[in-house]
Design an enzyme around this catalytic site. Structure first.
Site, short mmCIF file in Angstrom:
data_model
loop_
_atom_site.label_atom_id
_atom_site.label_comp_id
_atom_site.label_asym_id
_atom_site.label_seq_id
_atom_site.Cartn_x
_atom_site.Cartn_y
_atom_site.Cartn_z
N HIS A 104 0.84 -1.20 0.00
CA HIS A 104 0.00 0.00 0.00
C HIS A 104 0.87 1.25 0.00
O HIS A 104 1.93 1.28 0.63
CB HIS A 104 -0.97 0.02 1.19
CG HIS A 104 -0.32 -0.21 2.52
ND1 HIS A 104 0.05 -1.46 2.95
CD2 HIS A 104 0.03 0.64 3.52
CE1 HIS A 104 0.59 -1.37 4.16
NE2 HIS A 104 0.59 -0.09 4.52
N HIS A 146 0.84 5.10 1.15
CA HIS A 146 0.17 6.13 1.95
C HIS A 146 0.26 7.44 1.17
O HIS A 146 1.36 7.87 0.80
CB HIS A 146 0.89 6.35 3.28
CG HIS A 146 0.88 5.18 4.22
ND1 HIS A 146 0.02 5.10 5.31
CD2 HIS A 146 1.62 4.04 4.25
CE1 HIS A 146 0.25 3.98 5.97
NE2 HIS A 146 1.22 3.32 5.36
P1 DGP Z 1 1.54 0.29 7.47
O1 DGP Z 1 2.03 0.62 8.86
O2 DGP Z 1 2.35 0.99 6.41
O3 DGP Z 1 1.38 -1.19 7.22
O4 DGP Z 1 0.10 0.97 7.37
C1 DGP Z 1 -1.09 0.29 7.58
C2 DGP Z 1 -2.17 1.32 7.66
O5 DGP Z 1 -3.42 0.69 7.53
C3 DGP Z 1 -2.22 2.07 9.02
O6 DGP Z 1 -1.95 3.46 8.77
C4 DGP Z 1 -3.64 1.89 9.51
C5 DGP Z 1 -4.38 1.36 8.30
N1 DGP Z 1 -5.43 0.39 8.60
C6 DGP Z 1 -5.28 -0.76 9.30
N2 DGP Z 1 -6.45 -1.41 9.36
C7 DGP Z 1 -7.35 -0.65 8.68
C8 DGP Z 1 -8.74 -0.81 8.38
O7 DGP Z 1 -9.40 -1.78 8.76
N3 DGP Z 1 -9.33 0.18 7.66
C9 DGP Z 1 -8.62 1.28 7.20
N4 DGP Z 1 -9.30 2.18 6.51
N5 DGP Z 1 -7.32 1.44 7.46
C10 DGP Z 1 -6.69 0.49 8.20
#
Ligand code: DGP
Length: 116
Positions: free
Chosen positions: A102, A104
């Site tokens: 992903h 950001h």
């Molecule tokens: P990373 O640390 O780069 O793996 O970022 C994962 C991101 O995913 C973190 O910023 C929070 C987001 N995240 C985790 N679970 C969910 C979810 O269920 N819904 C959404 N919208 N974001 C989520």
């Protein structure tokens, strides 16, 4: 690697605030925003868990589509002119929590450098 929460978001099994979608890419607002705009841009395929899974042979086109989506969303969010930051965390030292590639997209405020 077991399935992540993002696979469920792709299949619409759990809700997310989706801001962009096409055949290959999905983008939705981060559940824990670190900036006024904080959107996650993901491929719909689940085979790329992190950047080290990426190969030129298999993923060149897809990577272009992810970045194209990022640019379009930045415009939608009206942060394209002021500027924004794209971040990809890879592995534990970078703080990667979800093992589905992903990007950001962060914007809407002045960013610091170096990042923490
Ligand atoms: P990373 O640390 O780069 O793996 O970022 C994962 C991101 O995913 C973190 O910023 C929070 C987001 N995240 C985790 N679970 C969910 C979810 O269920 N819904 C959404 N919208 N974001 C989520």
């Amino acid at each position: 690697m077991s399935e992540t929460i993002f696979a469920k978001i792709i299949r619409k099994e759990i809700p997310a605030s989706i801001v962009f979608e096409n055949d290959d890419v999905l983008a939705f607002r981060d559940i824990n925003p670190q900036a006024p705009t904080h959107i996650l841009i993901i491929p719909k395929i689940t085979e790329i868990t992190k950047t080290t899974d990426i190969s030129k042979e298999n993923h060149s086109l897809l990577l272009g589509k992810l970045f194209e989506a990022a640019n379009q969303i930045a415009k939608q969010e009206k942060i394209d002119e002021g500027g924004f930051r794209l971040v990809i965390n890879c592995g534990p030292d970078a703080g990667q929590e979800v093992y589905h590639l992903h990007i950001h997209l962060l914007g809407g405020r002045k960013m610091n450098w170096p990042p923490g």
